[in-house]
Design a protein around this motif. Structure first.
Motif, PDB file in Angstrom:
ATOM      1  N   VAL A 340       0.823  -1.200   0.000  1.00 23.22           N
ATOM      2  CA  VAL A 340       0.000   0.000   0.000  1.00 23.22           C
ATOM      3  C   VAL A 340       0.863   1.258   0.000  1.00 23.22           C
ATOM      4  N   ASN A 341       0.489   2.213  -0.831  1.00 24.71           N
ATOM      5  CA  ASN A 341       1.095   3.537  -0.794  1.00 24.71           C
ATOM      6  C   ASN A 341       0.579   4.248   0.455  1.00 24.71           C
ATOM      7  N   PRO A 342       1.476   4.665   1.375  1.00 24.85           N
ATOM      8  CA  PRO A 342       1.017   5.337   2.597  1.00 24.85           C
ATOM      9  C   PRO A 342       0.204   6.587   2.317  1.00 24.85           C
ATOM     10  N   GLU A 364      -2.879   2.017   9.655  1.00 23.60           N
ATOM     11  CA  GLU A 364      -2.902   0.573   9.400  1.00 23.60           C
ATOM     12  C   GLU A 364      -2.173   0.242   8.107  1.00 23.60           C
ATOM     13  N   ALA A 365      -2.310   1.103   7.116  1.00 18.06           N
ATOM     14  CA  ALA A 365      -1.668   0.850   5.827  1.00 18.06           C
ATOM     15  C   ALA A 365      -0.154   0.866   5.956  1.00 18.06           C
ATOM     16  N   VAL A 366       0.358   1.802   6.750  1.00 15.71           N
ATOM     17  CA  VAL A 366       1.800   1.896   6.945  1.00 15.71           C
ATOM     18  C   VAL A 366       2.291   0.701   7.753  1.00 15.71           C
ATOM     19  N   ARG A 367       1.507   0.296   8.736  1.00 13.24           N
ATOM     20  CA  ARG A 367       1.942  -0.779   9.641  1.00 13.24           C
ATOM     21  C   ARG A 367       1.965  -2.132   8.941  1.00 13.24           C
ATOM     22  N   ARG A 368       1.051  -2.358   8.041  1.00 14.90           N
ATOM     23  CA  ARG A 368       0.959  -3.658   7.383  1.00 14.90           C
ATOM     24  C   ARG A 368       1.770  -3.685   6.108  1.00 14.90           C
ATOM     25  N   LYS A 369       2.469  -4.758   5.878  1.00 16.57           N
ATOM     26  CA  LYS A 369       3.281  -4.882   4.664  1.00 16.57           C
ATOM     27  C   LYS A 369       2.397  -4.954   3.435  1.00 16.57           C
ATOM     28  N   TYR A 370       1.307  -5.702   3.541  1.00 20.81           N
ATOM     29  CA  TYR A 370       0.408  -5.833   2.417  1.00 20.81           C
ATOM     30  C   TYR A 370      -1.009  -5.464   2.844  1.00 20.81           C
ATOM     31  N   HIS A 371      -1.662  -4.733   1.981  1.00 20.94           N
ATOM     32  CA  HIS A 371      -3.058  -4.381   2.222  1.00 20.94           C
ATOM     33  C   HIS A 371      -3.946  -5.613   2.016  1.00 20.94           C
ATOM     34  N   ILE A 372      -3.608  -6.406   1.039  1.00 19.86           N
ATOM     35  CA  ILE A 372      -4.377  -7.614   0.723  1.00 19.86           C
ATOM     36  C   ILE A 372      -3.547  -8.832   1.085  1.00 19.86           C
ATOM     37  N   GLN A 373      -4.074  -9.661   1.944  1.00 20.10           N
ATOM     38  CA  GLN A 373      -3.351 -10.861   2.349  1.00 20.10           C
ATOM     39  C   GLN A 373      -3.660 -12.004   1.373  1.00 20.10           C
ATOM     40  N   PRO A 374      -2.649 -12.814   1.040  1.00 22.34           N
ATOM     41  CA  PRO A 374      -2.910 -13.938   0.109  1.00 22.34           C
ATOM     42  C   PRO A 374      -3.812 -14.989   0.735  1.00 22.34           C
TER      43      PRO A 374
END
Length: 374
Positions: A340-342, A364-374
């Motif tokens: 995700v782009n912060p 949350e976007a900055v904290r998580r590596k991916y916005h969408i989990q596989p």
């Protein structure tokens, strides 16, 4: 009384020295840290003949003269004075960080640039040039994405429904492709994915180089791209202004158009010759459907600066390779996820009806590596 007088004299002398040093010494990360410590300890009670230390250090030995408290020393704020002198690389980094957190509506701010901005132009002037160049770009791509007249089928490639328009007298290639991306991703995920050069090279093997000349905000940017040559043909390159817009509560458009008025000339950094192509319209239209899935349409209307018979041009591999890149992008997004782009515009995300109840906060976007989990 005599001891107090000596202490006050020493303290005044130290203050003057600190003041002079803060004016003369260039501020580096080391001296800046030291000044912060001085500032913090200057207002603390000082013991006679003792040394102030960090909490992490061991206490210094106590003085044989005792530890009588003295009046607090006035705050000289040497850091504030030092910051005015901070003009080195660290300052440039800080200024860049400050620009990134400004609202995307600030006409005098920009997010980033891979190269120095053109001299003699303010950010506001460059933004106005880009916005003027992109006038009507979103409307044009929406029209091309939805019209049916003149389009002919060009087969299905990598799951993408490809179409084209026969080459006219202007020798423009005109093609489009359409693919459903399912329910896992939204338009903003797609845009964040393609904005990374490392991703672009994975789905477009002809891309040689890409650089951002200026990204003003989420919706407006200017980029340079160069492509490899093939057989007897030199490589191609282009400068485009790029424009994104939430068209309605289910549709987002991302359009690019050639920007020949960018104040500084651009060329491949390799020094190889490249022919400047002209892009009338290119980009994507994202439609969030009632079933929760996202349909993506890609388009390209471009003059590649080649003069070949029309029958040959109508069979050019480009007419299927460009739209079928959607299949590669989808496979990569499902395999690798989307970073995700912060600076994703969460207010615009919320304006899309299907996403209104699924908005992540910026934190949350900055904290998580991916916005969408596989």
């Amino acid at each position: 009384k005599g001891l107090d007088s000596v202490l006050e004299s020493l303290r005044s002398s130290a203050q003057r020295k600190l003041h002079e040093i803060s004016r003369r010494v260039p501020v580096t990360p080391v001296t800046r840290t030291a000044m912060i410590k001085i500032k913090d300890t200057a207002s603390a009670p000082v013991s006679v003949c003792t040394v102030a230390v960090d909490e992490s250090d061991h206490e210094s030995a106590g003085s044989t003269l005792g530890s009588q408290e003295s009046p607090q020393v006035p705050n000289l704020t040497p850091v504030a004075q030092g910051e005015q002198l901070w003009e080195g690389p660290e300052r440039a980094t800080q200024m860049k960080a400050e620009q990134r957190v400004r609202p995307h509506t600030d006409p005098d701010a920009y997010i980033m640039s891979d190269v120095p901005l053109p001299r003699g132009y303010s950010v506001r002037q460059l933004r106005e040039l880009a916005e003027s160049n992109g006038k009507g770009a979103v409307q044009r791509i929406m029209k091309l994405a939805t019209e049916t007249e003149g389009w002919v089928s060009n087969g299905t490639h990598k799951g993408v429904t490809c179409e084209m328009k026969p080459t006219g007298d202007d020798h423009y290639f005109v093609c489009r492709g359409r693919l459903n991306f399912g329910t896992k991703f939204n338009a903003f995920d797609f845009i964040d994915f393609i904005h990374k050069w490392e991703n672009a090279r994975k789905y477009d093997h002809m891309l040689s180089e890409g650089r951002i000349l200026c990204e003003f905000d989420w919706a407006t940017a200017v980029t340079y791209m160069s492509f490899k040559g093939l057989l007897i043909f030199d490589g191609r390159d282009m400068v485009t202004s790029n424009h994104a817009e939430v068209v309605d509560e289910r549709t987002v458009a991302h359009a690019a158009t050639s920007f020949d008025a960018w104040p500084e000339p651009q060329a491949p950094s390799t020094g190889k010759r490249a022919v400047r192509m002209h892009v009338a319209t290119a980009g994507y239209v994202f439609r969030h459907l009632e079933d929760g899935s996202m349909e993506v349409t890609t388009l390209m209307v471009a003059d590649m600066k080649v003069k070949l018979p029309k029958k040959v041009m109508d069979r050019a591999p480009f007419l299927t390779e460009q739209p079928s890149s959607l299949g590669k992008i989808k496979a990569l997004m499902y395999k690798e996820g989307v970073r995700v782009n912060p600076l994703r515009p969460w207010d615009l995300v919320a304006s899309l009806k299907p996403l209104a109840e699924d908005v992540r906060t910026e934190t949350e976007a900055v904290r998580r590596k991916y916005h969408i989990q596989p």
